[in-house]
Motif scaffolding. Structure first.
Motif, short mmCIF file in Angstrom:
data_model
loop_
_atom_site.label_atom_id
_atom_site.label_comp_id
_atom_site.label_asym_id
_atom_site.label_seq_id
_atom_site.Cartn_x
_atom_site.Cartn_y
_atom_site.Cartn_z
N ASP A 139 23.42 -11.38 21.50
CA ASP A 139 22.41 -12.39 21.83
C ASP A 139 22.29 -13.38 20.68
N ASN A 140 21.38 -14.36 20.82
CA ASN A 140 21.24 -15.41 19.81
C ASN A 140 20.87 -14.86 18.44
N ASP A 141 19.88 -13.96 18.41
CA ASP A 141 19.43 -13.40 17.12
C ASP A 141 20.54 -12.61 16.44
N LEU A 146 23.21 -15.01 15.09
CA LEU A 146 22.72 -15.68 13.89
C LEU A 146 22.75 -14.74 12.68
N GLU A 155 24.21 -13.34 26.69
CA GLU A 155 22.85 -13.66 26.23
C GLU A 155 22.87 -14.73 25.15
N VAL A 156 24.05 -15.21 24.75
CA VAL A 156 24.16 -16.26 23.75
C VAL A 156 24.08 -17.61 24.45
N THR A 157 23.11 -18.42 24.05
CA THR A 157 22.95 -19.74 24.65
C THR A 157 23.60 -20.80 23.77
N ARG A 165 22.11 -23.33 22.33
CA ARG A 165 21.31 -23.52 21.12
C ARG A 165 21.61 -22.44 20.08
N GLY A 166 21.68 -21.19 20.54
CA GLY A 166 22.00 -20.11 19.62
C GLY A 166 23.37 -20.27 18.99
N LEU A 167 24.33 -20.73 19.79
CA LEU A 167 25.68 -20.93 19.29
C LEU A 167 25.72 -22.00 18.20
N THR A 224 23.30 -23.23 16.39
CA THR A 224 22.55 -22.82 15.20
C THR A 224 23.39 -21.91 14.31
N ILE A 244 29.44 -17.36 26.69
CA ILE A 244 28.23 -18.16 26.49
C ILE A 244 27.43 -18.22 27.79
#
Length: 418
Positions: free
Chosen positions: A354-356, A359, A381-383, A385-387, A389, A404
């Motif tokens: 996921d994004n967290d 990161l 679960e990776v969006t 925005r998360g990518l 960032t 994605i």
């Protein structure tokens, strides 16, 4: 002729460029052959380079007057042609013709199985005194045992391996390949023989071979020279490691560890769980069948190898094995602060990310250059925005492949230019 050409070092320097000259009409061998016929000064150094690397025995057998027309006549140019079976063995006089250029050869690659032609040559004769790299079936081992041998690739295992390793105590590079065998007892016997013989090799730098027993793993852990180890299981029903012989091992200097063609990875995972690799830089693992439980065990064991820079783990079986279809390997891998390459490919499970988590991974891997996550999932679960960032934290990244989530676009291209 210029006086500089009388200096052997000058001639060799000139001849080295022949190997790198691009040529579409004339092969390098033909160029060296032409140089050898040019003059007496060119003959010896050109012949040394012409014979430095030989594939199959045809070039050597072609020096025998009786065999030359059989080998090079019309389309009969391959060592496995039927004419070999009907040809009489070499005579004592023809052996001298066969060995005429043997002292020049440094690399020899033999895949054929027709030793009857060489039966007149005495067993254990050192007929290639300067050989440094050898690839062959054990059928020929008693003939090709030079004192200078540093590299060897065996296509199979048999009892003549003992003669080989006894004569080659200083062996540095060894590869033994055993074809897939259905007979479990035969496989066990061959691998037991292999493990026993490897104990003779005390100066190995690189080793590639089938699965070993615990005694041999212990022997390898005591070799300070061993840097690269590759295990190729290569059969559907390999013998299992004895649980009663399990010991904790430490491989102080191994930098590259590779496991290939694994049909049943449980023994390899057991080895990893009971071993330390304080200098390990590269790890590769390819299995046909790897359950989610086994994968988690492998990731946990691998997390103790903090020096890793390259990791590649693949499972090819499309049939799901285990209770949990999800894997969470990334938390196990955050400790690898020097990580440069990570490739995870699973056909039968979903790698959760996921994004967290992405990161946190990119924050932990400032040197990452290649990140590939390939699984059986159709969602992520990776969006975006998360990518984006996470990408800001890895300036050296040049290869990225991961799923994605694009069902919802969570960035504004106008307000946040890509």
């Amino acid at each position: 002729m210029h006086q500089a050409l009388l200096v052997p070092e000058v001639i060799l320097e000139i001849f080295t460029y022949v190997n790198i000259i691009p040529s579409t009409q004339t092969s390098t061998q033909k160029l060296f052959a032409g140089l050898a016929r040019t003059c007496k000064i060119f003959h010896e150094p050109a012949m040394d380079l012409l014979w430095v690397e030989i594939h199959e025995l045809e070039p050597l057998l072609g020096c025998v007057a009786r065999l030359h027309p059989l080998i090079y006549h019309h389309s009969r140019t391959r060592w496995n042609e039927p004419w070999v079976k009907d040809v009489e063995p070499l005579s004592a006089h023809e052996v001298h013709q066969f060995l005429h250029h043997s002292s020049r050869i440094r690399t020899l690659d033999i895949k054929s199985e027709h030793p009857h032609l060489l039966s007149v040559i005495p067993a254990e004769a050192c007929i290639f005194p300067k050989l440094k790299s050898l690839s062959l079936s054990t059928t020929y081992l008693n003939l090709f045992l030079p004192h200078m041998l540093h590299r060897c690739h065996l296509l199979s295992v048999d009892e003549s391996l003992q003669s080989f390793v006894t004569r080659c105590i200083a062996l540095e590079h060894l590869r033994i390949y055993t074809p897939e065998i259905c007979d479990g007892d035969s496989t066990a016997d061959e691998l037991s023989l292999l493990s026993d013989r490897i104990h003779w090799c005390t100066q190995l730098v690189t080793l590639a071979c089938p699965m070993l027993d615990w005694a041999t793993w212990k022997h390898l852990s005591s070799l300070p020279t061993l840097l690269k180890l590759r295990i190729e299981q290569g059969c559907n029903d390999p013998p299992s490691l004895s649980k009663r012989d399990i010991v904790n091992l430490s491989f102080l200097n191994i930098t590259t560890l590779s496991f290939q063609e694994l049909y049943d990875p449980k023994d390899i995972i057991t080895v990893m769980q009971h071993s330390q690799f304080p200098s390990l830089k590269e790890f590769e693992f390819e299995a046909n069948n790897l359950s989610s439980e086994q994968a988690e065990q492998l990731f946990h064991a691998l997390s103790h190898c903090r020096t890793l820079e390259e990791i590649s783990i693949c499972s090819y079986d499309e049939e799901f094995m285990g209770d949990d279809p999800y894997l969470t390997p990334i938390p196990h891998l955050l400790c690898f602060t020097q990580l440069r390459t990570l490739k995870l490919a699973f056909n039968n499970v979903h790698i959760y990310l996921d994004n967290d988590m992405l990161l946190q991974a990119m924050s932990s891997w400032p040197h990452i250059r290649t990140l590939v996550i390939d699984d059986s999932a159709f969602s992520s679960e990776v969006t975006l925005r998360g990518l984006f960032t996470a990408l800001g934290l890895c300036p050296q990244l040049h290869t990225l492949q991961l799923p994605i989530k694009i069902a919802t676009i969570d960035i504004d291209p106008d307000a946040e230019p890509i």
